[in-house]
Design a protein around this motif. Structure first.
Motif, PDB file in Angstrom:
ATOM      1  N   ARG A 107       1.006  -1.131   0.009  1.00 15.50           N
ATOM      2  CA  ARG A 107      -0.038   0.183   0.120  1.00 15.50           C
ATOM      3  C   ARG A 107       0.913   1.233   0.183  1.00 15.50           C
ATOM      4  O   ARG A 107       2.139   1.044   0.666  1.00 15.50           O
ATOM      5  CB  ARG A 107      -0.633   0.042   1.383  1.00 15.50           C
TER       6      ARG A 107
ATOM      7  N   GLY B  32      -2.876   6.808  11.103  1.00 15.24           N
ATOM      8  CA  GLY B  32      -4.299   6.137  10.601  1.00 15.24           C
ATOM      9  C   GLY B  32      -3.623   5.129   9.514  1.00 15.24           C
ATOM     10  O   GLY B  32      -4.173   3.996   9.345  1.00 15.24           O
ATOM     11  N   PHE B  33      -2.834   5.527   8.624  1.00 15.92           N
ATOM     12  CA  PHE B  33      -2.450   4.437   7.515  1.00 15.92           C
ATOM     13  C   PHE B  33      -1.728   3.164   8.090  1.00 15.92           C
ATOM     14  O   PHE B  33      -1.990   2.212   7.696  1.00 15.92           O
ATOM     15  CB  PHE B  33      -1.405   5.443   6.621  1.00 15.92           C
TER      16      PHE B  33
ATOM     17  N   SER C 133      -4.222   0.899  10.023  1.00 21.41           N
ATOM     18  CA  SER C 133      -5.051   0.173   9.228  1.00 21.41           C
ATOM     19  C   SER C 133      -4.045  -1.164   8.544  1.00 21.41           C
ATOM     20  O   SER C 133      -4.450  -1.899   8.107  1.00 21.41           O
ATOM     21  CB  SER C 133      -5.850   0.745   8.021  1.00 21.41           C
TER      22      SER C 133
ATOM     23  N   GLN D 247      -3.443  -3.538  11.017  1.00 24.34           N
ATOM     24  CA  GLN D 247      -4.619  -4.502  11.046  1.00 24.34           C
ATOM     25  C   GLN D 247      -4.661  -5.782  10.076  1.00 24.34           C
ATOM     26  O   GLN D 247      -5.089  -6.885  10.187  1.00 24.34           O
ATOM     27  CB  GLN D 247      -5.630  -3.982  11.107  1.00 24.34           C
ATOM     28  N   ARG D 248      -4.324  -5.434   8.736  1.00 19.71           N
ATOM     29  CA  ARG D 248      -4.372  -6.272   7.683  1.00 19.71           C
ATOM     30  C   ARG D 248      -3.352  -7.293   7.852  1.00 19.71           C
ATOM     31  O   ARG D 248      -3.517  -8.373   7.598  1.00 19.71           O
ATOM     32  CB  ARG D 248      -4.249  -5.410   6.449  1.00 19.71           C
TER      33      ARG D 248
ATOM     34  N   ARG E 148      -4.236  -9.830  10.711  1.00 17.45           N
ATOM     35  CA  ARG E 148      -5.401 -10.404  10.576  1.00 17.45           C
ATOM     36  C   ARG E 148      -5.075 -11.758   9.961  1.00 17.45           C
ATOM     37  O   ARG E 148      -4.314 -12.308   9.291  1.00 17.45           O
ATOM     38  CB  ARG E 148      -6.164  -9.760   9.439  1.00 17.45           C
TER      39      ARG E 148
END
Lengths: 200, 379
Positions: free
Chosen positions: B310, B368-369, B372, B375-376, B379
């Protein structure tokens, strides 16, 4: 952001969310602060991305973890390869863009389907406002003075249906809302908001 | 104990050989680095910070020897943008530098003398290759993120396409995929200022006087490009040193540093000489000028198609050295290959320096970036 969008975006979420399949690739045009993207990611496990022109909103969206970039809607669309997304969403901004048909065609090139939500200019309150006052309609949906309005291409449910027919697009779903309730009969007169799911 | 928690020291790792783009092989090569925060059990929380042109491995905390805070201490630390309570942050000095990693001022084992201009010409991919060796040795198979501003952003971009499987996210800030003619031109002025100093002596000044005047002038030019017209206006205006106005009685009518901006630049120039090696200046600016992400990869979109990470790109409105359009070119290329990209042009009047100064807004975006992304990954 306009009052129309503030009011209506919230109303759209559950509706749009119910249309979109889990794990879809989604592009949200004019995504604001990324609330819909976050909702799609959390509830539908979507690969959800967004474009927004307003710097402050882009900052908010990225801060909440959404993949949002600052940019112009038309240029952003033109960059993408064909069928890059399962859905391209345009929520409550169709009536505000300079070249709506160009945008819609691009949405169907970049996405397999498009989800388009807009305030219905055919709603009875709009018609009544014009008829009784003789001024450009002023309603809760279209609250602006003519010279202040961001809505430069207002349209009705019938107008959108006619465009889809002329472009030979297939309408897969139609959702009409008045307040928080669904409208089935006489949508062009009774719906405040229309959401269409369209494919080529 | 709290103060100790933020005390850091620089470590050195040595590698037997580093093959370079120019065909030479450096044997051996040292790399200086620091770490902040703890690696988690499955080593999925490591973030590599890549520094800008004149940076070093000391990015955060208070250095145990010098007592100085790191160059990005406002962004890296407990509860900060790069939160060391959650992530393990690593920063290394770049190849060709002069703060612990092998560079032109290092001793050439073949001669027992400093390399000076016999040091091979290096590239940004060379710099990244050495960083990758360090990350391999630490035992990290995939970085959560590589992040850096300016030349650090170039390294982050190179990471994303050279080792795509090793990077979950990249954060290139105020940077470019290749230098424009203007950027090369400013670097060339700096190089020529150094080379025009007789003390430079074709680079072999290590046992004599360094080319202090040339290096200081080079740095003065650099500082002008890091600021903006409006930030200089605000910081200095036409204010004079120690007097109100230019009058016949008071004015020197000479070439001493009368304006505040003159004495500021002279101060920054002379300060730089104490901590930076003139030959490193030559080699690193050359590596920046050579850098072109598309080189050997067809085109910019083709290069970025390799990336699996990302992206979060950030630019600053008043940055005329690395203008927002250069970040936008990268964003557009990523879009054309349908890569996951977030981008924001932040409003700032600080010019290129903004990436070191605009802490609050960058923190919001980066936090924030990273959150997230983490989290990915987990997971």
């Amino acid at each position: 952001m306009s009052t129309v969008r503030e009011v209506l975006e919230r109303r759209d979420y559950a509706t749009i969310g119910n249309i979109i399949d889990p794990k879809s690739r989604v592009l949200d045009l004019g995504c604001g602060d990324g609330a819909l993207l976050a909702w799609l990611k959390d509830n539908k496990d979507c690969d959800a991305r967004g474009v927004e022109i307003d710097r402050a909103l882009v900052q908010k969206a990225i801060a909440r973890g959404a993949s949002v970039y600052q940019g112009d809607m038309a240029q952003s669309l033109s960059d993408y390869p064909d069928s890059a997304f399962d859905y391209v969403i345009l929520s409550q901004t169709l009536q505000q863009v300079a070249n709506p048909v160009t945008i819609l065609r691009e949405m169907l090139r970049v996405g397999r389907r498009m989800v388009v939500g807009f305030p219905n200019f055919g709603h009875w309150a709009v018609r009544l406002s014009l008829l009784t006052t003789g001024h450009a309609p002023s309603t809760s949906l279209f609250p602006f003075k003519w010279y202040e309005s961001p809505n430069i291409h207002v349209l009705t449910v019938l107008d959108f249906e006619a465009l889809c027919a002329a472009e030979k697009w297939t309408v897969e779903h139609r959702i009409f809302l008045a307040g928080s309730s669904r409208v089935s009969a006489m949508p062009n007169l009774r719906a405040e908001v229309a959401v269409f799911v369209v494919r080529k | 104990m709290i103060a100790n928690a933020q005390m850091v020291e620089t470590q050195i790792e040595r590698f037997a050989a580093l093959p370079l783009d120019c065909g030479s092989v450096l044997t051996p090569v040292d790399i200086a680095f620091e770490t902040y925060g703890e690696l988690n059990a499955n080593r999925s929380n490591a973030i590599l910070i890549t520094h800008a042109f004149s940076g070093d491995a000391h990015a955060a905390g208070i250095h145990r020897v010098s007592g100085r805070p790191g160059w990005w201490d406002n962004m890296i630390g407990p509860g900060k943008a790069f939160d060391t309570d959650r992530y393990c942050v690593i920063c290394s000095n770049i190849l060709g530098g002069c703060a612990g990693t092998t560079g032109p001022s290092s001793i050439d084992p073949a001669t027992g003398q400093p390399f000076a201009m016999t040091f091979p010409v290096i590239t940004v991919p060379d710099i990244v290759r050495l960083q990758k060796m360090l990350i391999d040795r630490i035992g990290i198979s995939r970085l959560l993120a590589v992040a850096g501003g300016s030349m650090g952003g170039m390294q982050a971009l190179e990471w994303s396409v050279a080792y795509p499987e090793m990077v979950a996210a990249v954060i290139p800030i105020a940077t470019t995929h290749r230098h424009s003619a203007q950027q090369i031109a400013f670097n060339e002025v700096g190089r020529q200022a150094i080379m025009a100093d007789p003390d430079w002596d074709r680079g072999s000044y290590y046992l004599q006087r360094p080319p202090a005047r040339g290096l200081a002038v080079a740095r003065m030019v650099g500082h002008i490009t890091y600021m903006s017209d409006s930030s200089m206006k605000e910081k200095f205006g036409r204010r004079l040193n120690g007097r109100e106005a230019l009058t016949r009685e008071a004015a020197g009518f000479d070439f001493s540093a009368e304006f505040e901006v003159e004495s500021y630049l002279r101060y920054r120039g002379s300060q730089f000489v104490d901590r930076f090696d003139a030959n490193s200046y030559l080699y690193i600016t050359k590596a920046m000028d050579y850098f072109d992400l598309s080189y050997g990869r067809g085109s910019l979109p083709a290069a970025l198609e390799r990336a699996e990470a990302r992206f979060l790109l950030v630019s600053f409105s008043s940055d005329w050295l690395y203008p927002p359009y250069q970040s936008e070119e990268i964003v557009r290329a990523l879009r054309s290959r349908n890569r996951d990209v977030a981008y924001c042009e932040l409003s700032s009047q600080y010019g290129h320096d903004a990436f070191l100064l605009e802490v609050e807004e960058q923190t919001e975006l980066v936090r924030g970036f990273l959150n997230s992304t983490y989290q990915r990954v987990t997971r």
